[in-house]
Design a protein around this motif. Structure first.
Motif, PDB file in Angstrom:
ATOM      1  N   THR A   1      -3.931  42.942  -4.401  1.00 35.46           N
ATOM      2  CA  THR A   1      -3.724  42.191  -5.643  1.00 35.46           C
ATOM      3  C   THR A   1      -2.240  42.092  -5.992  1.00 35.46           C
ATOM      4  OG1 THR A   1      -5.891  42.905  -6.435  1.00 35.46           O
ATOM      5  CG2 THR A   1      -4.337  42.102  -8.095  1.00 35.46           C
ATOM      6  N   GLN A   2      -1.509  43.205  -5.866  1.00 38.35           N
ATOM      7  CA  GLN A   2      -0.069  43.188  -6.161  1.00 38.35           C
ATOM      8  C   GLN A   2       0.680  42.269  -5.207  1.00 38.35           C
ATOM      9  OE1 GLN A   2       0.944  47.348  -5.973  1.00 38.35           O
ATOM     10  NE2 GLN A   2       0.036  47.812  -7.970  1.00 38.35           N
ATOM     11  N   LEU A   3       0.262  42.246  -3.940  1.00 40.02           N
ATOM     12  CA  LEU A   3       0.903  41.356  -2.965  1.00 40.02           C
ATOM     13  C   LEU A   3       0.668  39.905  -3.343  1.00 40.02           C
ATOM     14  CD1 LEU A   3       2.447  41.039  -0.265  1.00 40.02           C
ATOM     15  CD2 LEU A   3       0.206  41.051   0.865  1.00 40.02           C
ATOM     16  N   GLN A   4      -0.570  39.548  -3.674  1.00 41.59           N
ATOM     17  CA  GLN A   4      -0.856  38.171  -4.082  1.00 41.59           C
ATOM     18  C   GLN A   4      -0.040  37.771  -5.307  1.00 41.59           C
ATOM     19  OE1 GLN A   4      -5.162  37.689  -4.523  1.00 41.59           O
ATOM     20  NE2 GLN A   4      -5.125  36.387  -2.700  1.00 41.59           N
ATOM     21  N   GLN A   5      -0.011  38.644  -6.302  1.00 44.27           N
ATOM     22  CA  GLN A   5       0.712  38.336  -7.532  1.00 44.27           C
ATOM     23  C   GLN A   5       2.217  38.240  -7.278  1.00 44.27           C
ATOM     24  OE1 GLN A   5      -0.664  41.534 -10.048  1.00 44.27           O
ATOM     25  NE2 GLN A   5      -2.523  40.437 -10.643  1.00 44.27           N
ATOM     26  N   GLY A   6       2.760  39.171  -6.499  1.00 40.39           N
ATOM     27  CA  GLY A   6       4.190  39.165  -6.215  1.00 40.39           C
ATOM     28  C   GLY A   6       4.635  37.937  -5.445  1.00 40.39           C
ATOM     29  N   VAL A   7       3.848  37.547  -4.429  1.00 38.42           N
ATOM     30  CA  VAL A   7       4.199  36.362  -3.638  1.00 38.42           C
ATOM     31  C   VAL A   7       4.052  35.109  -4.498  1.00 38.42           C
ATOM     32  CG1 VAL A   7       3.507  34.940  -1.661  1.00 38.42           C
ATOM     33  CG2 VAL A   7       3.710  37.420  -1.402  1.00 38.42           C
ATOM     34  N   ALA A   8       2.988  35.028  -5.295  1.00 38.46           N
ATOM     35  CA  ALA A   8       2.772  33.849  -6.155  1.00 38.46           C
ATOM     36  C   ALA A   8       3.898  33.664  -7.165  1.00 38.46           C
ATOM     37  CB  ALA A   8       1.435  33.972  -6.881  1.00 38.46           C
ATOM     38  N   SER A   9       4.426  34.765  -7.693  1.00 39.62           N
ATOM     39  CA  SER A   9       5.486  34.671  -8.698  1.00 39.62           C
ATOM     40  C   SER A   9       6.885  34.679  -8.077  1.00 39.62           C
ATOM     41  CB  SER A   9       5.361  35.812  -9.707  1.00 39.62           C
ATOM     42  OG  SER A   9       5.605  37.054  -9.070  1.00 39.62           O
ATOM     43  N   GLY A  10       6.973  34.877  -6.764  1.00 38.47           N
ATOM     44  CA  GLY A  10       8.283  34.918  -6.102  1.00 38.47           C
ATOM     45  C   GLY A  10       9.074  36.169  -6.437  1.00 38.47           C
ATOM     46  N   ASP A  11       8.397  37.249  -6.764  1.00 41.17           N
ATOM     47  CA  ASP A  11       9.049  38.508  -7.137  1.00 41.17           C
ATOM     48  C   ASP A  11       9.386  39.303  -5.867  1.00 41.17           C
ATOM     49  OD1 ASP A  11       9.867  40.972  -8.132  1.00 41.17           O
ATOM     50  OD2 ASP A  11       8.270  41.081  -9.641  1.00 41.17           O
ATOM     51  N   HIS A  12      10.560  39.040  -5.324  1.00 46.29           N
ATOM     52  CA  HIS A  12      10.974  39.654  -4.057  1.00 46.29           C
ATOM     53  C   HIS A  12      11.018  41.171  -4.144  1.00 46.29           C
ATOM     54  CE1 HIS A  12      13.201  35.724  -2.727  1.00 46.29           C
ATOM     55  NE2 HIS A  12      12.004  35.489  -3.241  1.00 46.29           N
ATOM     56  N   ALA A  13      11.486  41.709  -5.257  1.00 50.45           N
ATOM     57  CA  ALA A  13      11.598  43.166  -5.411  1.00 50.45           C
ATOM     58  C   ALA A  13      10.217  43.822  -5.415  1.00 50.45           C
ATOM     59  CB  ALA A  13      12.356  43.511  -6.687  1.00 50.45           C
ATOM     60  N   ALA A  14       9.275  43.226  -6.143  1.00 47.32           N
ATOM     61  CA  ALA A  14       7.920  43.788  -6.205  1.00 47.32           C
ATOM     62  C   ALA A  14       7.245  43.740  -4.833  1.00 47.32           C
ATOM     63  CB  ALA A  14       7.072  43.034  -7.222  1.00 47.32           C
ATOM     64  N   VAL A  15       7.411  42.631  -4.119  1.00 42.51           N
ATOM     65  CA  VAL A  15       6.806  42.500  -2.791  1.00 42.51           C
ATOM     66  C   VAL A  15       7.447  43.488  -1.821  1.00 42.51           C
ATOM     67  CG1 VAL A  15       6.417  40.927  -0.831  1.00 42.51           C
ATOM     68  CG2 VAL A  15       6.140  40.087  -3.173  1.00 42.51           C
ATOM     69  N   SER A  16       8.749  43.683  -1.923  1.00 34.35           N
ATOM     70  CA  SER A  16       9.438  44.599  -1.000  1.00 34.35           C
ATOM     71  C   SER A  16       8.936  46.030  -1.137  1.00 34.35           C
ATOM     72  CB  SER A  16      10.955  44.546  -1.210  1.00 34.35           C
ATOM     73  OG  SER A  16      11.312  45.190  -2.420  1.00 34.35           O
ATOM     74  N   LYS A  17       8.486  46.418  -2.337  1.00 33.62           N
ATOM     75  CA  LYS A  17       7.973  47.775  -2.571  1.00 33.62           C
ATOM     76  C   LYS A  17       6.602  47.998  -1.929  1.00 33.62           C
ATOM     77  CE  LYS A  17      10.424  48.338  -6.910  1.00 33.62           C
ATOM     78  NZ  LYS A  17      10.306  48.393  -8.381  1.00 33.62           N
ATOM     79  N   LEU A  18       5.943  46.921  -1.516  1.00 32.56           N
ATOM     80  CA  LEU A  18       4.607  47.025  -0.916  1.00 32.56           C
ATOM     81  C   LEU A  18       4.657  47.150   0.611  1.00 32.56           C
ATOM     82  CD1 LEU A  18       2.872  44.242  -3.035  1.00 32.56           C
ATOM     83  CD2 LEU A  18       2.769  46.724  -3.404  1.00 32.56           C
ATOM     84  N   MET A  19       5.861  47.127   1.173  1.00 31.12           N
ATOM     85  CA  MET A  19       6.023  47.168   2.627  1.00 31.12           C
ATOM     86  C   MET A  19       6.255  48.593   3.119  1.00 31.12           C
ATOM     87  SD  MET A  19       5.810  43.934   3.241  1.00 31.12           S
ATOM     88  CE  MET A  19       5.242  43.056   1.790  1.00 31.12           C
ATOM     89  N   ARG A  20       5.800  48.887   4.355  1.00 30.61           N
ATOM     90  CA  ARG A  20       6.118  50.160   5.009  1.00 30.61           C
ATOM     91  C   ARG A  20       7.227  49.872   6.021  1.00 30.61           C
ATOM     92  NH1 ARG A  20       1.450  52.299   6.417  1.00 30.61           N
ATOM     93  NH2 ARG A  20       1.469  53.427   4.452  1.00 30.61           N
ATOM     94  N   TYR A  21       8.321  50.577   5.863  1.00 32.82           N
ATOM     95  CA  TYR A  21       9.496  50.360   6.712  1.00 32.82           C
ATOM     96  C   TYR A  21       9.603  51.439   7.774  1.00 32.82           C
ATOM     97  CZ  TYR A  21      10.527  47.178   2.929  1.00 32.82           C
ATOM     98  OH  TYR A  21      10.439  46.165   1.998  1.00 32.82           O
ATOM     99  N   PRO A  22      10.069  51.081   8.951  1.00 33.06           N
ATOM    100  CA  PRO A  22      10.445  49.731   9.356  1.00 33.06           C
ATOM    101  C   PRO A  22       9.217  48.835   9.454  1.00 33.06           C
ATOM    102  CG  PRO A  22      10.562  51.210  11.241  1.00 33.06           C
ATOM    103  CD  PRO A  22      10.221  52.046  10.050  1.00 33.06           C
TER     104      PRO A  22
END
Length: 197
Positions: free
Chosen positions: A97-118
């Motif tokens: 849900t957070q990924l969908q909302q972040g991508v839809a709103s263009g919130d790069h910072a919020a989407v970046s927090k949902l990633m596992r790095y590398p």
């Protein structure tokens, strides 16, 4: 009663057919479901378990039509499958849900927090790893491309593909998976592990 010789051969041939037609279907051998295809494994070697397909490198799976809403029986079945194969379905649904909302709103910072790095990325014909959230935000537009964003927007939680490798969005554009936080893996941290076109 006496039968004519001309009718006797057809009657003898028809008897087995009549017997078959009148037989009890309960006497027939049971029909069993076909075995499930081999499971997916990161190494390409299928482990035992409840999964859909084997994949050598990047996880992929057949297209899953978006036919159900995010609530109802479809979502309940998805949650049950996640619980059985991966653990806490609530975490997967929150990240989804957070990924969908972040991508839809263009919130790069919020989407970046949902990633596992590398983060494994395969876009524009090139595979690479994104080292951290800062690099992800700088390269956001080249990572979350239009096909990736469309796949995320079009997917409902009720119809995600689930196997032992994680939860898939679209046709493999996004994979979510949990990382164990303790020895017993009783606590996990769910993140996006792969983005690809």
């Amino acid at each position: 009663m006496r039968l004519s010789r001309s009718i006797l051969p057809p009657l003898l041939l028809a008897c087995p057919l009549w017997l078959a037609a009148c037989s009890n279907p309960a006497d027939a051998p049971p029909v069993t479901d076909q075995a499930a295809p081999p499971p997916m494994a990161a190494t390409g070697t299928p482990p035992a378990g409840d999964t859909e397909a084997a994949v050598p490198d990047q996880p992929t799976a057949p297209a899953m039509p978006d036919t159900a809403g995010a609530s109802g029986a479809g979502a309940d079945e998805t949650r049950a499958r996640i619980e059985r194969l991966l653990g806490d379905a609530g975490q997967y649904e929150r990240v989804f849900t957070q990924l969908q909302q972040g991508v839809a709103s263009g919130d790069h910072a919020a989407v970046s927090k949902l990633m596992r790095y590398p983060l494994r990325v395969d876009v524009a014909g090139g595979k690479r790893e994104v080292a951290d959230a800062a690099a992800f935000q700088r390269e956001y537009d080249s990572i979350v491309t239009a096909p990736v964003a469309r796949a995320i927007a079009a997917q409902s939680f009720a119809t995600v593909f689930v196997n032992q490798q994680g939860v898939m969005i679209g046709n493999g554009q996004v994979w979510l998976n949990g990382e164990c936080l303790d020895q017993a893996c009783s606590q996990t941290d769910v993140k996006v592990t792969t983005l690809q076109e």
